[in-house]
Design an enzyme around this catalytic site. Structure first.
Site, PDB file in Angstrom:
ATOM      1  N   GLU A 100       0.866  -1.193   0.000  1.00 14.20           N
ATOM      2  CA  GLU A 100       0.000   0.000   0.000  1.00 14.20           C
ATOM      3  C   GLU A 100       0.896   1.233   0.000  1.00 14.20           C
ATOM      4  OE1 GLU A 100      -3.471   0.946  -0.127  1.00 14.20           O
ATOM      5  OE2 GLU A 100      -2.302   2.798  -0.298  1.00 14.20           O
ATOM      6  N   GLY A 134      -0.296   4.423   0.216  1.00 14.93           N
ATOM      7  CA  GLY A 134      -0.836   5.520   1.027  1.00 14.93           C
ATOM      8  C   GLY A 134      -1.342   4.999   2.361  1.00 14.93           C
ATOM      9  N   PHE A 167      -4.148   3.092   4.803  1.00 15.20           N
ATOM     10  CA  PHE A 167      -4.985   1.903   4.636  1.00 15.20           C
ATOM     11  C   PHE A 167      -6.453   2.315   4.429  1.00 15.20           C
ATOM     12  CE2 PHE A 167      -3.601  -2.565   5.727  1.00 15.20           C
ATOM     13  CZ  PHE A 167      -2.294  -2.379   5.303  1.00 15.20           C
ATOM     14  N   GLY A 168      -7.164   1.512   3.631  1.00 16.40           N
ATOM     15  CA  GLY A 168      -8.605   1.737   3.470  1.00 16.40           C
ATOM     16  C   GLY A 168      -8.986   2.293   2.113  1.00 16.40           C
ATOM     17  N   GLY A 169      -8.008   2.852   1.386  1.00 15.56           N
ATOM     18  CA  GLY A 169      -8.266   3.276   0.009  1.00 15.56           C
ATOM     19  C   GLY A 169      -9.128   4.528  -0.114  1.00 15.56           C
ATOM     20  N   THR A 170      -9.636   4.716  -1.317  1.00 19.09           N
ATOM     21  CA  THR A 170     -10.357   5.941  -1.676  1.00 19.09           C
ATOM     22  C   THR A 170     -11.634   6.108  -0.869  1.00 19.09           C
ATOM     23  OG1 THR A 170      -9.502   5.769  -3.917  1.00 19.09           O
ATOM     24  CG2 THR A 170     -11.436   7.161  -3.619  1.00 19.09           C
ATOM     25  N   CYS A 171     -12.453   5.056  -0.822  1.00 23.59           N
ATOM     26  CA  CYS A 171     -13.788   5.184  -0.228  1.00 23.59           C
ATOM     27  C   CYS A 171     -13.697   5.662   1.216  1.00 23.59           C
ATOM     28  CB  CYS A 171     -14.520   3.845  -0.324  1.00 23.59           C
ATOM     29  SG  CYS A 171     -16.170   3.912   0.354  1.00 23.59           S
ATOM     30  N   HIS A 188     -48.901   3.745   3.727  1.00 20.68           N
ATOM     31  CA  HIS A 188     -49.438   5.053   3.389  1.00 20.68           C
ATOM     32  C   HIS A 188     -49.376   5.960   4.604  1.00 20.68           C
ATOM     33  CE1 HIS A 188     -51.899   8.077   1.482  1.00 20.68           C
ATOM     34  NE2 HIS A 188     -52.658   8.119   2.574  1.00 20.68           N
TER      35      HIS A 188
HETATM   36  C1  LIG Z   1     -14.992  11.845  -3.924  1.00 22.56           C
HETATM   37  C2  LIG Z   1     -15.464  10.449  -4.193  1.00 22.56           C
HETATM   38  C3  LIG Z   1     -16.659  10.020  -3.670  1.00 22.56           C
HETATM   39  C4  LIG Z   1     -17.104   8.739  -3.928  1.00 22.56           C
HETATM   40  N1  LIG Z   1     -18.315   8.364  -3.420  1.00 22.56           N
HETATM   41  C5  LIG Z   1     -18.792   7.149  -3.698  1.00 22.56           C
HETATM   42  C6  LIG Z   1     -20.054   6.750  -3.191  1.00 22.56           C
HETATM   43  O1  LIG Z   1     -20.750   7.504  -2.522  1.00 22.56           O
HETATM   44  N2  LIG Z   1     -20.487   5.504  -3.478  1.00 22.56           N
HETATM   45  C7  LIG Z   1     -19.751   4.642  -4.233  1.00 22.56           C
HETATM   46  O2  LIG Z   1     -20.204   3.523  -4.477  1.00 22.56           O
HETATM   47  N3  LIG Z   1     -18.541   4.990  -4.714  1.00 22.56           N
HETATM   48  C8  LIG Z   1     -18.045   6.226  -4.469  1.00 22.56           C
HETATM   49  N4  LIG Z   1     -16.820   6.577  -4.945  1.00 22.56           N
HETATM   50  C9  LIG Z   1     -16.039   5.582  -5.713  1.00 22.56           C
HETATM   51  C10 LIG Z   1     -15.300   4.618  -4.764  1.00 22.56           C
HETATM   52  O3  LIG Z   1     -14.566   5.365  -3.830  1.00 22.56           O
HETATM   53  C11 LIG Z   1     -14.372   3.721  -5.562  1.00 22.56           C
HETATM   54  O4  LIG Z   1     -15.084   3.082  -6.595  1.00 22.56           O
HETATM   55  C12 LIG Z   1     -13.762   2.636  -4.672  1.00 22.56           C
HETATM   56  O5  LIG Z   1     -13.157   3.211  -3.546  1.00 22.56           O
HETATM   57  C13 LIG Z   1     -12.739   1.810  -5.462  1.00 22.56           C
HETATM   58  O6  LIG Z   1     -12.164   0.851  -4.622  1.00 22.56           O
HETATM   59  P1  LIG Z   1     -10.837   0.089  -5.035  1.00 22.56           P
HETATM   60  O7  LIG Z   1     -10.568  -0.894  -3.963  1.00 22.56           O
HETATM   61  O8  LIG Z   1     -10.916  -0.348  -6.427  1.00 22.56           O
HETATM   62  O9  LIG Z   1      -9.698   1.213  -5.025  1.00 22.56           O
HETATM   63  P2  LIG Z   1      -9.202   2.174  -3.854  1.00 22.56           P
HETATM   64  O10 LIG Z   1     -10.135   2.223  -2.723  1.00 22.56           O
HETATM   65  O11 LIG Z   1      -8.826   3.452  -4.516  1.00 22.56           O
HETATM   66  O12 LIG Z   1      -7.893   1.436  -3.319  1.00 22.56           O
HETATM   67  C14 LIG Z   1      -6.723   1.417  -4.057  1.00 22.56           C
HETATM   68  C15 LIG Z   1      -5.552   1.474  -3.104  1.00 22.56           C
HETATM   69  O13 LIG Z   1      -4.369   1.166  -3.824  1.00 22.56           O
HETATM   70  C16 LIG Z   1      -3.326   2.009  -3.421  1.00 22.56           C
HETATM   71  N5  LIG Z   1      -2.381   2.055  -4.541  1.00 22.56           N
HETATM   72  C17 LIG Z   1      -2.550   2.599  -5.769  1.00 22.56           C
HETATM   73  N6  LIG Z   1      -1.492   2.373  -6.533  1.00 22.56           N
HETATM   74  C18 LIG Z   1      -0.624   1.660  -5.785  1.00 22.56           C
HETATM   75  C19 LIG Z   1       0.644   1.128  -6.026  1.00 22.56           C
HETATM   76  N7  LIG Z   1       1.251   1.244  -7.203  1.00 22.56           N
HETATM   77  N8  LIG Z   1       1.271   0.485  -5.023  1.00 22.56           N
HETATM   78  C20 LIG Z   1       0.677   0.345  -3.807  1.00 22.56           C
HETATM   79  N9  LIG Z   1      -0.538   0.810  -3.525  1.00 22.56           N
HETATM   80  C21 LIG Z   1      -1.176   1.456  -4.506  1.00 22.56           C
HETATM   81  C22 LIG Z   1      -4.015   3.342  -3.129  1.00 22.56           C
HETATM   82  O14 LIG Z   1      -3.229   4.129  -2.248  1.00 22.56           O
HETATM   83  C23 LIG Z   1      -5.321   2.868  -2.500  1.00 22.56           C
HETATM   84  O15 LIG Z   1      -5.207   2.756  -1.110  1.00 22.56           O
HETATM   85  C24 LIG Z   1     -16.331   7.853  -4.704  1.00 22.56           C
HETATM   86  C25 LIG Z   1     -15.101   8.274  -5.227  1.00 22.56           C
HETATM   87  C26 LIG Z   1     -14.674   9.557  -4.974  1.00 22.56           C
HETATM   88  C27 LIG Z   1     -13.355   9.999  -5.542  1.00 22.56           C
END
Ligand SMILES: Cc1cc2nc3c(=O)[nH]c(=O)nc-3n(C[C@H](O)[C@H](O)[C@H](O)COP(=O)(O)OP(=O)(O)OC[C@H]3O[C@@H](n4cnc5c(N)ncnc54)[C@H](O)[C@@H]3O)c2cc1C
Ligand SMILES: NC(=O)c1ccc[n+]([C@@H]2O[C@H](COP(=O)([O-])OP(=O)(O)OC[C@H]3O[C@@H](n4cnc5c(N)ncnc54)[C@H](O)[C@@H]3O)[C@@H](O)[C@H]2O)c1
Length: 458
Positions: free
Chosen positions: A31, A33, A35-39, A440
């Protein structure tokens, strides 16, 4: 070179693959960044915590038409921001601590991973590792448009805008999709003057055409909405961002203290260099996977934003469960179910949708009928004095099966769930409408009435 049974790249939905069934696997997680990613950190969860607060801040204004005069005295931004991240940051830190300290079979690498050869991964920590299996779960990142001067000007994305030191007086939001409209709602509810810039003639134009048209009409009443604009150049003068636009009225300049860029997200397959391990990508950068989430390389799987056309957390979670199953039971592969993927846009009004839009139904040539029920036509809509929301259904007139469902208005994301369920389980419009009670007077009567209006045989 250390060798692992499994390497997971990315701790968004990728992190939920591991449970006790993997206890005897030698696993690495990489990872770059938190932990826990974008969401968790910069997406769904904090945005919706801000959206809820924004909805509360908007309540006094909404009361006027009901005869309730109240006033918003202000929002305490630093307190709101710190409340949101005071809850989230410890979860991210705890997630990492759990993997590092409590999972003896898991090695956590904190670095930016990059493939350097077939099934060979540079972990970004100075160590190259190999594995029998890899899960690519590295997600996506915000697109930065190629606008001259934008980098020097400085801008925010969803990664940074929720941590602003203070609320700006004005904000330019570049983009007109999910992220743009959700943040425009949040910041304008907190008193920021928002200018929203759209390339085309509509906001949220991927939605059903009537929904997008209604949202665009309402957005124009709320924000300084600039449609059909091309952004030519950006600059910062005396601390103020200036965007030079070209549009229907010729050249113009918009100004604000802050600029938010929200023009889409691109998969991280390039920075991960998946090509170095032989994994193919689509033209838009998505990793190519089959219905079992397999890439073309034996033992390499992908899920979520890095490979999915649906950049949605519920899809990433679903695919993560599919990959989990397929790792554990490769002889009984499970396919992902992408037939009816719903979404909601948590702006104001909220929007929720599943299935075909009318423009898609028309283009596909299927036989379809539609029905529209306005909130204004149901008792609960009278209570709310809602005059702009509606539910639109698209169905096959012969079978009565729903092809698409679209809601714009209060609680759209909640109201749509029975329709998602009906599509998944193949229930007909008549069955859902008449085969059960609808309480209702509640908002779900919007859905009941829309179903009853559909001119279908079943
Ligand atoms: C502002 C915003 C609001 C959102 N709101 C919603 C919502 O309300 N409902 C919904 O369903 N979806 C929403 N989404 C979309 C949702 O967040 C994503 O679809 C989801 O988080 C994707 O999950 P993932 O596991 O594929 O990737 P991510 O959660 O992004 O995880 C990827 C991880 O990989 C890591 N990473 C990347 N490249 C590398 C690398 N080369 N080496 C090591 N680590 C790496 C990153 O740091 C990150 O922690 C939203 C997105 C945004 C930007
Ligand atoms: N509520 C949710 O589920 C939610 C919330 C936020 C994000 N997301 C996910 O994240 C993804 C990314 O969100 P997003 O809003 O960044 O993307 P988006 O695809 O929803 O919208 C991007 C918008 O930017 C416009 N655009 C592209 N280039 C432009 C340019 N150079 N100048 C001006 N406008 C330009 C596009 O026409 C489009 O309208 C979404 O597609 C969605 O899947 C989901």
């Amino acid at each position: 070179m250390r060798h692992f049974d499994l390497v997971i790249i990315g701790t968004g939905s990728g992190n939920s693959i591991l449970d006790e069934r993997f206890d005897d696997w030698n696993v690495a997680i990489v990872e770059k960044g938190v932990f826990g990613g974008t969401c968790l950190n910069v997406g769904c969860i904090p945005t919706k915590m801000f959206v809820h607060t924004a909805n509360v801040a908007s309540t006094p204004a909404a009361g006027t038409k009901l005869g309730v005069d109240s006033e918003l005295h202000g929002v305490r931004w630093p307190e709101i921001r710190d409340r949101v991240f005071g809850r989230i940051d410890p979860i991210a830190a705890g997630g990492k601590r759990y993997r590092v300290e409590d999972c003896p079979n898991v090695t956590v690498f904190t670095g930016e991973a990059k493939f350097v050869g077939p099934k060979q991964l540079d972990t970004g920590t100075g160590e190259v590792i190999t594995a029998d299996r890899f899960v690519l779960a590295a997600g996506s990142r915000p697109v930065v448009p190629e606008i001259p001067g934008i980098v020097e000007t400085g801008f925010h994305t969803n990664d940074t805008v929720m941590r602003l030191d203070e609320l700006p007086r004005r904000m330019i939001v570049l983009g007109s999709g999910f992220v743009a409209t959700e943040f425009a709602h949040v910041f304008s509810s907190f008193g920021v003057d928002v200018t929203l810039i759209a390339r085309s003639g509509a906001v949220l134009r991927a939605e059903d055409e009537e929904v997008s048209a209604r949202f665009t009409e309402l957005a124009a009443q709320r924000w300084d909405l600039r449609l059909n604009r091309e952004t030519v150049r950006a600059e910062r003068v005396d601390g103020v961002v200036r965007l030079h636009l070209n549009g229907p009225n010729g050249a113009e300049v918009v100004e604000a203290e802050e600029l938010l860029v929200a023009v889409g997200r691109t998969p991280n397959s390039d920075t991960l260099d998946v090509a170095a391990t032989g994994v193919a990508t689509h033209l838009d950068g998505r990793v190519v996977v089959d219905e079992f989430q397999r890439t073309g390389v034996d033992g390499i799987w992908a899920l979520g934003d890095i490979s999915s056309p649906f950049q949605l957390k519920h899809v990433a979670n679903h695919e993560s469960r599919v990959v989990q199953h397929n790792l554990l039971q490769p002889e009984k592969l499970l396919a992902s179910d992408h037939r009816f993927v719903p979404h909601a846009v948590f702006s104001s009004p909220t929007i929720a949708a599943v299935g075909l839009t009318e423009q898609e139904a028309r283009a596909s040539g299927v036989n379809y009928v539609t029905a529209v029920q306005e909130y204004a036509g149901i008792a609960y809509g009278w209570a709310m004095e809602d005059t702009t929301g509606f539910c639109k259904l698209i169905a096959d007139p012969e079978t009565g099966r729903l092809l698409g469902a679209h809601i714009i208005g209060p609680e759209a994301g909640t109201l749509i769930q029975p329709l998602i369920q009906a599509m998944h389980f193949g229930q007909t419009a008549r069955t859902i409408a008449t085969g059960q009670y609808w309480i209702h007077p509640t908002m779900p009567e919007l859905v009941e009435n829309a179903l009853l209006k559909l001119p279908v045989k079943h």
